[in-house]
Design an enzyme around this catalytic site. Structure first.
Site, PDB file in Angstrom:
ATOM      1  CG  ASN A 188      85.207  68.316  36.545  1.00 44.89           C
ATOM      2  OD1 ASN A 188      85.857  69.122  35.912  1.00 44.89           O
ATOM      3  ND2 ASN A 188      85.758  67.431  37.348  1.00 44.89           N
ATOM      4  CB  ILE A 189      80.931  72.546  39.157  1.00 44.30           C
ATOM      5  CG1 ILE A 189      81.252  73.399  37.918  1.00 44.30           C
ATOM      6  CG2 ILE A 189      80.869  73.419  40.412  1.00 44.30           C
ATOM      7  CD1 ILE A 189      80.181  74.426  37.581  1.00 44.30           C
ATOM      8  CB  CYS A 244      79.857  65.267  34.482  1.00 45.87           C
ATOM      9  SG  CYS A 244      80.021  63.785  35.471  1.00 45.87           S
ATOM     10  CD  GLU A 278      81.105  64.483  30.164  1.00 52.49           C
ATOM     11  OE1 GLU A 278      81.163  65.079  31.256  1.00 52.49           O
ATOM     12  OE2 GLU A 278      81.670  63.408  29.961  1.00 52.49           O
ATOM     13  CB  CYS A 300      80.197  59.251  33.866  1.00 53.43           C
ATOM     14  SG  CYS A 300      78.810  60.376  34.145  1.00 53.43           S
TER      15      CYS A 300
HETATM   16  N1  THU Z   1      83.659  63.690  35.402  1.00 54.84           N
HETATM   17  C1  THU Z   1      83.206  64.448  34.370  1.00 54.84           C
HETATM   18  O1  THU Z   1      83.179  65.685  34.462  1.00 54.84           O
HETATM   19  N2  THU Z   1      82.769  63.824  33.250  1.00 54.84           N
HETATM   20  C2  THU Z   1      82.790  62.479  33.072  1.00 54.84           C
HETATM   21  O2  THU Z   1      82.227  61.983  32.113  1.00 54.84           O
HETATM   22  C3  THU Z   1      83.516  61.635  34.021  1.00 54.84           C
HETATM   23  C4  THU Z   1      83.678  62.238  35.382  1.00 54.84           C
HETATM   24  C5  THU Z   1      84.113  64.360  36.617  1.00 54.84           C
HETATM   25  C6  THU Z   1      83.205  64.206  37.811  1.00 54.84           C
HETATM   26  C7  THU Z   1      84.162  64.420  38.951  1.00 54.84           C
HETATM   27  O3  THU Z   1      84.237  65.818  39.202  1.00 54.84           O
HETATM   28  C8  THU Z   1      85.500  63.968  38.431  1.00 54.84           C
HETATM   29  O4  THU Z   1      85.371  63.857  37.036  1.00 54.84           O
HETATM   30  C9  THU Z   1      85.959  62.622  38.987  1.00 54.84           C
HETATM   31  O5  THU Z   1      84.953  61.677  38.853  1.00 54.84           O
END
Ligand code: THU
Length: 132
Positions: A43-44, A54, A56, A87
């Site tokens: 995630n960035i 995210c 993924e 998510c």
């Molecule tokens: N996040 C992900 O990278 N993947 C997910 O499926 C759930 C949420 C990240 C987004 C954000 O940077 C952090 O988690 C908190 O929501």
């Protein structure tokens, strides 16, 4: 078939490359293509929070740009006790770009896993079939 633990290891490696500058919630993903290549994602985050992407989606977009179109599995991991579920937005993107037969390997911080098909995580979904 493929090695589940190897893919989770790659997701853990990807997690260390993430940039969750604001939430400090690290997520890593490792997407396995049909050609047995692994694409990492993390995630960035962005100061305009809604622009965050995210783990993924960073993985799948990278793979698509490398010419991949078919996938076997994605492993997703966070630093939490629970298995990390993708998510809703990522479920939709994975369904469109990887297909609903994709194995989604959700891992917890110990590296334990729960595996579901994307079709189980996103039933009765919108997809390209409605656009024809
Ligand atoms: N996040 C992900 O990278 N993947 C997910 O499926 C759930 C949420 C990240 C987004 C954000 O940077 C952090 O988690 C908190 O929501």
């Amino acid at each position: 078939m493929y090695n589940i633990n190897e893919l989770v290891k790659k997701a853990i490696e990807a997690k260390s490359k993430a940039l969750p500058k604001y939430s400090n919630f690290y997520v890593g993903a490792a997407l396995l293509s049909e050609k047995d290549k692994v694409y990492l994602g993390g995630n960035i985050e962005n100061s305009s929070y809604g622009l965050t992407i995210c783990a993924e989606r960073t993985a799948v977009f990278q793979a698509i740009l490398e010419g991949e179109r078919k996938f076997k599995a994605i492993a997703v991991v966070g630093d939490i006790d629970e298995f990390l579920p993708p998510c809703g937005a990522c479920r939709q993107v994975l369904a469109d770009l990887c297909g609903k037969d994709l194995d989604v390997i959700m891992a917890n911080k110990k590296g334990e896993t729960k595996i579901l098909k994307l079709s189980e995580l996103l039933p009765y979904s919108f997809g390209e079939e409605f656009l024809k």
